[in-house]
Scaffold this active site. Structure first.
Site, PDB file in Angstrom:
ATOM      1  N   ILE A 262       0.619  66.343 -29.420  1.00 11.54           N
ATOM      2  CA  ILE A 262       0.037  66.913 -30.652  1.00 11.54           C
ATOM      3  C   ILE A 262       0.421  68.388 -30.787  1.00 11.54           C
ATOM      4  O   ILE A 262      -0.447  69.260 -30.801  1.00 11.54           O
ATOM      5  CB  ILE A 262      -1.496  66.723 -30.686  1.00 11.54           C
ATOM      6  CG1 ILE A 262      -2.133  67.110 -29.326  1.00 11.54           C
ATOM      7  CG2 ILE A 262      -1.866  65.300 -31.051  1.00 11.54           C
ATOM      8  CD1 ILE A 262      -3.667  67.226 -29.385  1.00 11.54           C
TER       9      ILE A 262
ATOM     10  N   TYR B  50     -12.399  74.804 -33.801  1.00 16.65           N
ATOM     11  CA  TYR B  50     -11.249  75.562 -34.296  1.00 16.65           C
ATOM     12  C   TYR B  50     -11.629  76.385 -35.530  1.00 16.65           C
ATOM     13  O   TYR B  50     -12.000  75.836 -36.571  1.00 16.65           O
ATOM     14  CB  TYR B  50     -10.072  74.628 -34.612  1.00 16.65           C
ATOM     15  CG  TYR B  50      -9.582  73.845 -33.399  1.00 16.65           C
ATOM     16  CD1 TYR B  50      -9.906  74.235 -32.097  1.00 16.65           C
ATOM     17  CD2 TYR B  50      -8.810  72.701 -33.544  1.00 16.65           C
ATOM     18  CE1 TYR B  50      -9.479  73.514 -30.988  1.00 16.65           C
ATOM     19  CE2 TYR B  50      -8.367  71.975 -32.435  1.00 16.65           C
ATOM     20  CZ  TYR B  50      -8.710  72.403 -31.163  1.00 16.65           C
ATOM     21  OH  TYR B  50      -8.288  71.686 -30.067  1.00 16.65           O
TER      22      TYR B  50
ATOM     23  N   ASN C 190       9.548  68.869 -34.922  1.00 15.22           N
ATOM     24  CA  ASN C 190       8.732  68.283 -33.851  1.00 15.22           C
ATOM     25  C   ASN C 190       8.541  66.777 -34.051  1.00 15.22           C
ATOM     26  O   ASN C 190       8.546  66.005 -33.087  1.00 15.22           O
ATOM     27  CB  ASN C 190       7.366  68.982 -33.781  1.00 15.22           C
ATOM     28  CG  ASN C 190       7.492  70.440 -33.365  1.00 15.22           C
ATOM     29  OD1 ASN C 190       8.525  70.864 -32.842  1.00 15.22           O
ATOM     30  ND2 ASN C 190       6.446  71.217 -33.608  1.00 15.22           N
TER      31      ASN C 190
ATOM     32  N   LEU D 270       3.966  72.238 -25.940  1.00 15.40           N
ATOM     33  CA  LEU D 270       5.037  73.240 -26.014  1.00 15.40           C
ATOM     34  C   LEU D 270       4.685  74.489 -25.198  1.00 15.40           C
ATOM     35  O   LEU D 270       5.332  75.531 -25.347  1.00 15.40           O
ATOM     36  CB  LEU D 270       5.298  73.635 -27.474  1.00 15.40           C
ATOM     37  CG  LEU D 270       5.763  72.494 -28.385  1.00 15.40           C
ATOM     38  CD1 LEU D 270       5.793  72.948 -29.845  1.00 15.40           C
ATOM     39  CD2 LEU D 270       7.143  72.000 -27.957  1.00 15.40           C
TER      40      LEU D 270
ATOM     41  N   ARG E 247       9.519  73.679 -38.464  1.00 12.97           N
ATOM     42  CA  ARG E 247       9.208  73.272 -37.093  1.00 12.97           C
ATOM     43  C   ARG E 247       8.350  72.006 -37.073  1.00 12.97           C
ATOM     44  O   ARG E 247       8.478  71.160 -36.180  1.00 12.97           O
ATOM     45  CB  ARG E 247       8.509  74.418 -36.363  1.00 12.97           C
ATOM     46  CG  ARG E 247       9.415  75.627 -36.204  1.00 12.97           C
ATOM     47  CD  ARG E 247       8.918  76.554 -35.129  1.00 12.97           C
ATOM     48  NE  ARG E 247       7.878  77.462 -35.588  1.00 12.97           N
ATOM     49  CZ  ARG E 247       8.094  78.687 -36.033  1.00 12.97           C
ATOM     50  NH1 ARG E 247       9.314  79.164 -36.120  1.00 12.97           N
ATOM     51  NH2 ARG E 247       7.090  79.447 -36.395  1.00 12.97           N
TER      52      ARG E 247
ATOM     53  N   LYS F 216       1.148  71.959 -32.218  1.00 15.71           N
ATOM     54  CA  LYS F 216       0.662  72.667 -33.410  1.00 15.71           C
ATOM     55  C   LYS F 216       1.813  73.462 -34.003  1.00 15.71           C
ATOM     56  O   LYS F 216       2.573  74.122 -33.282  1.00 15.71           O
ATOM     57  CB  LYS F 216      -0.477  73.629 -33.026  1.00 15.71           C
ATOM     58  CG  LYS F 216      -0.999  74.475 -34.183  1.00 15.71           C
ATOM     59  CD  LYS F 216      -0.324  75.836 -34.263  1.00 15.71           C
ATOM     60  CE  LYS F 216      -0.685  76.609 -35.503  1.00 15.71           C
ATOM     61  NZ  LYS F 216       0.068  77.883 -35.625  1.00 15.71           N
ATOM     62  N   SER F 217       1.951  73.390 -35.294  1.00 17.85           N
ATOM     63  CA  SER F 217       2.815  74.341 -35.996  1.00 17.85           C
ATOM     64  C   SER F 217       2.279  74.503 -37.410  1.00 17.85           C
ATOM     65  O   SER F 217       1.733  73.559 -37.983  1.00 17.85           O
ATOM     66  CB  SER F 217       4.265  73.859 -36.041  1.00 17.85           C
ATOM     67  OG  SER F 217       5.044  74.803 -36.752  1.00 17.85           O
TER      68      SER F 217
HETATM   69  N1  LIG Z   1      -8.642  69.436 -26.138  1.00 11.24           N
HETATM   70  C1  LIG Z   1      -8.415  70.694 -25.863  1.00 11.24           C
HETATM   71  O1  LIG Z   1      -9.147  71.351 -25.099  1.00 11.24           O
HETATM   72  C2  LIG Z   1      -7.226  71.371 -26.489  1.00 11.24           C
HETATM   73  C3  LIG Z   1      -6.797  72.621 -25.994  1.00 11.24           C
HETATM   74  C4  LIG Z   1      -5.666  73.190 -26.577  1.00 11.24           C
HETATM   75  C5  LIG Z   1      -5.025  72.559 -27.627  1.00 11.24           C
HETATM   76  N2  LIG Z   1      -5.494  71.365 -28.114  1.00 11.24           N
HETATM   77  C6  LIG Z   1      -4.831  70.693 -29.246  1.00 11.24           C
HETATM   78  O2  LIG Z   1      -3.429  70.611 -28.985  1.00 11.24           O
HETATM   79  C7  LIG Z   1      -2.720  71.231 -30.057  1.00 11.24           C
HETATM   80  C8  LIG Z   1      -1.412  71.820 -29.561  1.00 11.24           C
HETATM   81  O3  LIG Z   1      -1.627  72.786 -28.571  1.00 11.24           O
HETATM   82  P1  LIG Z   1      -1.453  74.359 -28.817  1.00 11.24           P
HETATM   83  O4  LIG Z   1      -1.651  74.647 -30.251  1.00 11.24           O
HETATM   84  O5  LIG Z   1      -2.346  75.049 -27.833  1.00 11.24           O
HETATM   85  O6  LIG Z   1       0.029  74.682 -28.334  1.00 11.24           O
HETATM   86  P2  LIG Z   1       1.485  74.048 -28.570  1.00 11.24           P
HETATM   87  O7  LIG Z   1       1.452  72.944 -29.540  1.00 11.24           O
HETATM   88  O8  LIG Z   1       2.053  73.822 -27.212  1.00 11.24           O
HETATM   89  O9  LIG Z   1       2.255  75.308 -29.193  1.00 11.24           O
HETATM   90  C9  LIG Z   1       1.939  75.801 -30.457  1.00 11.24           C
HETATM   91  C10 LIG Z   1       2.801  77.050 -30.683  1.00 11.24           C
HETATM   92  O10 LIG Z   1       4.169  76.663 -30.675  1.00 11.24           O
HETATM   93  C11 LIG Z   1       4.823  77.111 -31.864  1.00 11.24           C
HETATM   94  N3  LIG Z   1       5.754  76.043 -32.244  1.00 11.24           N
HETATM   95  C12 LIG Z   1       5.460  74.787 -32.679  1.00 11.24           C
HETATM   96  N4  LIG Z   1       6.577  74.064 -32.880  1.00 11.24           N
HETATM   97  C13 LIG Z   1       7.605  74.889 -32.565  1.00 11.24           C
HETATM   98  C14 LIG Z   1       9.006  74.701 -32.572  1.00 11.24           C
HETATM   99  N5  LIG Z   1       9.565  73.564 -32.939  1.00 11.24           N
HETATM  100  N6  LIG Z   1       9.785  75.762 -32.199  1.00 11.24           N
HETATM  101  C15 LIG Z   1       9.235  76.943 -31.827  1.00 11.24           C
HETATM  102  N7  LIG Z   1       7.901  77.152 -31.787  1.00 11.24           N
HETATM  103  C16 LIG Z   1       7.090  76.135 -32.158  1.00 11.24           C
HETATM  104  C17 LIG Z   1       3.714  77.313 -32.870  1.00 11.24           C
HETATM  105  O11 LIG Z   1       4.026  78.334 -33.772  1.00 11.24           O
HETATM  106  P3  LIG Z   1       4.105  78.078 -35.367  1.00 11.24           P
HETATM  107  O12 LIG Z   1       2.781  77.548 -35.808  1.00 11.24           O
HETATM  108  O13 LIG Z   1       4.412  79.433 -35.902  1.00 11.24           O
HETATM  109  O14 LIG Z   1       5.232  77.097 -35.575  1.00 11.24           O
HETATM  110  C18 LIG Z   1       2.539  77.721 -31.984  1.00 11.24           C
HETATM  111  O15 LIG Z   1       2.564  79.109 -31.758  1.00 11.24           O
HETATM  112  C19 LIG Z   1      -3.712  72.251 -30.593  1.00 11.24           C
HETATM  113  O16 LIG Z   1      -3.339  72.751 -31.848  1.00 11.24           O
HETATM  114  C20 LIG Z   1      -4.976  71.441 -30.567  1.00 11.24           C
HETATM  115  O17 LIG Z   1      -5.010  70.545 -31.676  1.00 11.24           O
HETATM  116  C21 LIG Z   1      -6.565  70.758 -27.543  1.00 11.24           C
END
Ligand SMILES: NC(=O)c1ccc[n+]([C@@H]2O[C@H](COP(=O)([O-])OP(=O)(O)OC[C@H]3O[C@@H](n4cnc5c(N)ncnc54)[C@H](OP(=O)(O)O)[C@@H]3O)[C@@H](O)[C@H]2O)c1
Length: 289
Positions: A245, A57, A257, A206, A253, A247-248
């Site tokens: 997990i 990251y 969450n 999300l 938020r 991300k925000s």
């Molecule tokens: N192992 C792997 O290969 C892998 C792959 C992908 C992800 N991951 C892990 O999983 C974590 C989460 O996945 P992700 O970051 O891809 O996507 P996610 O958590 O599904 O979505 C993150 C997005 O949602 C927004 N958000 C968060 N809470 C919100 C809420 N309550 N209302 C509206 N929007 C909201 C965030 O914006 P804001 O920040 O502006 O709130 C961000 O743009 C990653 O950060 C990482 O640590 C692991």
């Protein structure tokens, strides 16, 4: 194998919480540095106990920002937290795994990781990555290891590598893409993991944020006094032995969450969700981002 399994504790790793914080995309914009450290510190102060990060990251900068937030939070509180990081498959040789973890620890300013994952399967044999994990475990640099983006076949092969190394059943989790937009694992993978008592770490719960503004989810959620994001997270958490997990980097938020940990959805709601996002009817390739 150079490392011995004598020091592997008999009690498997367990998550102490249901909602952790993801850190993908942290550290990508220098202009956001202060705000992002404040968000991470805010998350820790709000009660997040589980933080997910990776050497990948922002090329290590997400770990560095988290390290700054951890220092501000207070070294004495480290033991309350579970910090998870991941080794890139290209670093997955035995020596490479050890080196990558040491670099992550340096950026985080920590002595150990609670959980260290192979980010996805790459070119190195599982046996050699596992040897690196065992060495790290023996040196006290990781409390447990696990994998990410593994389908059933890969999990079976990893289990075989653990058996050969004399540490069967130690893989602490499989972190996979699991959300309303990615239900494929429900067909077979989740049952296989539950049989092995392996917790599910659901990433992108999300749908990269898209589920939080989906009108039908918003309506279902509003009728229950929830946000659509809370609905999407608590839907994942209906799975046994599951952590999410999201991300925000927005403190409102982040707090919103975290509350998903205490929400359980009624059967009518679950049925309505199934009608929008149907469960899988056949085996599907594991979704990956
Ligand atoms: N192992 C792997 O290969 C892998 C792959 C992908 C992800 N991951 C892990 O999983 C974590 C989460 O996945 P992700 O970051 O891809 O996507 P996610 O958590 O599904 O979505 C993150 C997005 O949602 C927004 N958000 C968060 N809470 C919100 C809420 N309550 N209302 C509206 N929007 C909201 C965030 O914006 P804001 O920040 O502006 O709130 C961000 O743009 C990653 O950060 C990482 O640590 C692991």
């Amino acid at each position: 194998m150079a490392a011995s399994s004598a020091s592997i504790p008999p009690v498997p790793f367990r998550f102490t919480t249901k909602v952790g914080l993801g850190t993908w995309h942290y550290g990508e914009r220098g202009s956001e540095r202060r705000a992002e450290i404040a968000a991470l510190l805010g998350a820790l102060e709000a009660g997040y106990k589980l933080i997910d990060t990776a050497e990948m990251y922002a090329a290590g900068r997400a770990e560095s920002l988290l390290g700054e937030a951890l220092r501000a939070f207070g070294a004495g509180k480290r033991a309350q937290l579970q910090i998870v990081s991941k080794v890139l498959p290209s670093n997955g040789s035995a020596d490479g795994t050890v080196r990558a973890c040491e670099q992550s620890l340096k950026r985080l300013g920590c002595d150990y990781l609670d959980l260290y994952l192979l980010h996805w399967e790459g070119g190195h044999a599982f046996e050699v990555t596992l040897e690196g994990m065992l060495r790290l475990h023996q040196q006290g640099k990781i409390r447990a290891w696990g994998v990410s983006n593994f389908d059933q076949r890969a999990l079976t092969r990893w289990a075989l590598a653990e058996k050969r190394a004399g540490v069967p059943g130690r893989c602490a989790t499989n972190q996979i893409y699991y959300s309303l937009l990615a239900r494929g694992a429900e067909f077979d993978l989740l049952a296989a993991m539950q049989e092995q008592k392996m917790p599910l770490m659901a990433y992108t719960p999300l749908g990269s944020g898209s589920l939080a503004s989906e009108p039908r989810l918003r309506a279902l959620a509003a009728a229950r006094g929830l946000s659509a994001a809370q609905l999407a997270l608590s839907w994942c958490l209906r799975q046994p032995d599951c952590v999410v997990i999201p991300k925000s980097s927005n403190l409102v938020r982040i707090r919103e969450n975290l509350k998903a940990a205490g929400i359980s959805l009624d059967q009518d709601c679950l049925k309505a969700i199934d009608a929008i996002y149907p469960p899988p009817r056949s085996r599907q390739a594991l979704a990956m981002l």
